[in-house]
Scaffold this active site. Structure first.
Site, mmCIF file in Angstrom:
data_model
loop_
_atom_site.group_PDB
_atom_site.id
_atom_site.type_symbol
_atom_site.label_atom_id
_atom_site.label_comp_id
_atom_site.label_asym_id
_atom_site.label_seq_id
_atom_site.Cartn_x
_atom_site.Cartn_y
_atom_site.Cartn_z
ATOM 1 N N HIS A 194 46.018 30.576 8.666
ATOM 2 C CA HIS A 194 44.875 30.349 9.460
ATOM 3 C C HIS A 194 43.753 30.911 9.056
ATOM 4 C CE1 HIS A 194 47.044 27.760 11.873
ATOM 5 N NE2 HIS A 194 47.854 28.596 12.524
ATOM 6 N N ASP A 238 54.520 24.762 8.343
ATOM 7 C CA ASP A 238 54.304 25.389 9.390
ATOM 8 C C ASP A 238 54.030 24.405 10.678
ATOM 9 O OD1 ASP A 238 53.631 28.506 10.580
ATOM 10 O OD2 ASP A 238 52.329 26.814 11.647
ATOM 11 N N HIS A 267 51.690 24.526 12.705
ATOM 12 C CA HIS A 267 50.219 24.540 12.853
ATOM 13 C C HIS A 267 49.634 24.166 11.605
ATOM 14 C CE1 HIS A 267 51.776 27.307 15.851
ATOM 15 N NE2 HIS A 267 51.152 26.499 16.810
HETATM 16 C C1 SP5 Z 1 50.793 31.249 11.942
HETATM 17 C C2 SP5 Z 1 50.864 30.644 13.305
HETATM 18 O O1 SP5 Z 1 51.878 30.069 13.499
HETATM 19 N N1 SP5 Z 1 49.932 30.828 14.481
HETATM 20 C C3 SP5 Z 1 49.772 30.127 15.279
HETATM 21 C C4 SP5 Z 1 48.665 30.679 16.309
HETATM 22 C C5 SP5 Z 1 48.784 29.831 17.609
HETATM 23 N N2 SP5 Z 1 47.832 30.733 18.473
HETATM 24 C C6 SP5 Z 1 47.935 29.925 19.682
HETATM 25 C C7 SP5 Z 1 49.051 30.253 20.644
HETATM 26 C C8 SP5 Z 1 49.053 29.618 21.842
HETATM 27 C C9 SP5 Z 1 50.120 29.365 22.197
HETATM 28 N N3 SP5 Z 1 50.393 28.045 23.161
HETATM 29 C C10 SP5 Z 1 51.752 27.756 23.910
HETATM 30 C C11 SP5 Z 1 51.843 26.398 24.129
HETATM 31 C C12 SP5 Z 1 53.344 26.499 24.635
HETATM 32 N N4 SP5 Z 1 53.511 24.978 24.975
HETATM 33 ZN ZN ZN Z 2 52.440 28.093 13.140
#
Ligand code: SP5
Ligand code: ZN
Length: 345
Positions: free
Chosen positions: A162, A198, A200
């Site tokens: 990211h 990943d 994301h």
């Molecule tokens: C590297 C990587 O995987 N980064 C991910 C960053 C995500 N940040 C936001 C996390 C928000 C958590 N949301 C949880 C939703 C559960 N349903």
């Molecule tokens: Zn991730």
């Protein structure tokens, strides 16, 4: 396969992050790398500390003023108040549309906002050393491939995909996968492919290479309409300028199961194969696992082995870089399944 560790990873150990208005313990914590390392070394991986400095590649994938800030940020935070040693700084204001990002503010929190995409990426005393150690692991994996090794694995954290040219975000500070790709280019590889699996979207990696034809970026990930990082990762982002046609996004709805995910992986691998790359960098997020606390796909061990086997069939020198994956106890086993699939194929 050589497994590069990051001896400084545990120094990045912020206490908590924001989740729905509350502070919760960080999902991205030192136990992750410990579990991966333990499992991979138990499975016979040749564990090594980084052998190469990432400075040259870092200077080409990140902006000088961002690197300067990140390296000095904790000292600046303590300079405001020595009691800040036990306090986590969070940004609270960002230069969105119409605001200027060319002038670096004198205020520390404003500077932190300038160099952050979210408030979910806490800094700690050891953040710079940990991020740099991970980038060195990535540069070392690239050198191993340039020296003729078939594959290498970076069992590092914090993750990187990211982090963009001049910002941190999504638990990431320095873009390890981009460092590996750039180090491969610096070492003589003509074309490199980055495949990001990943959960994301790897917005930082995409941004770094978006206008370049020499580094292909391909990603399968949760649809940004509903999933972090929300503002990038759509299918119609295909590259710009010289890089037009060298970016492929395969967004999948949250809840996507193994069969549809493997179909998308096949599309991604065919795109990588068509690039005729000299080397492959895999942004290996394991937050696609069914038991992951923040990912929304349902992959199991068998799919991780199939991922490894499919990557092997690309026939390219391959650097694996650990990204996300937050089911800490299972993380090592899931990483092992990818590598076993790769080595058995
Ligand atoms: C590297 C990587 O995987 N980064 C991910 C960053 C995500 N940040 C936001 C996390 C928000 C958590 N949301 C949880 C939703 C559960 N349903
Ligand atoms: Zn991730």
């Amino acid at each position: 396969m050589r497994i590069f560790t990051n001896p400084d990873q545990s120094g990045h150990n912020p206490r908590d992050e924001f989740y729905r208005g509350q502070r919760v313990p960080c999902f991205e914590n030192p136990t992750r790398a410990d579990h991966v390392l333990q499992a991979l070394s138990a499975a016979g991986g040749a564990v090594a500390v980084p052998t190469h400095d990432s400075a040259a590649a870092l200077a080409q994938v990140h902006a000088p003023r961002y690197l300067a800030f990140l390296q000095d940020a904790w000292r600046q935070w303590l300079a405001l108040d020595a009691a800040n040693a036990n306090v986590q700084p969070f940004p609270s204001v960002w230069p969105v549309r119409t605001l200027r990002s060319d002038v670096e503010p004198a205020n520390f929190i404003a500077r932190l906002g300038l160099y952050s995409m979210d408030n979910g990426t806490p800094l700690a005393a050891g953040t710079w050393a940990a991020a740099k150690g991970g980038a060195d692991a990535a540069a070392s994996a690239a050198q191993a491939l340039l020296a003729g090794e078939r594959a290498a694995f970076c069992a590092t954290r914090p993750p990187g995909h990211h982090a963009g040219p001049d910002f941190m975000g999504g638990y990431c500070f320095l873009n390890n996968a981009a460092v590996a790709a750039q180090a491969l280019r610096l070492g003589g590889a003509q074309r490199v492919a980055v495949l990001d699996v990943d959960y994301h979207h790897g917005n930082g990696t995409q941004a770094i290479f978006y206008d370049r034809a020499d580094v292909l970026f391909v990603s399968l990930h949760g649809d940004p309409l509903t999933e972090y990082p929300f503002y990038l990762g759509h299918a119609n982002e295909t590259g710009a300028g010289e890089g037009a046609g060298f970016n492929l996004n395969l967004p999948l709805p949250a809840g996507t199961g193994a069969a549809a995910w493997l179909d998308a992986l096949e599309v991604a691998c065919q795109c990588v194969a068509a690039h005729r790359a000299d080397a492959l960098v895999v942004s290996l997020g394991l937050d696609t696992f069914g038991g992951d606390p923040i990912g929304g796909f349902g992959l199991q061990q068998g799919e991780f082995a199939r991922l490894g086997a499919r990557l092997r069939r690309l026939g390219l020198p391959t650097a694996f870089v650990l990204e996300g994956g937050y089911a800490s106890a299972e993380l090592g086993h899931n990483a092992c399944h990818v590598l076993e699939g790769f080595e058995a194929a």
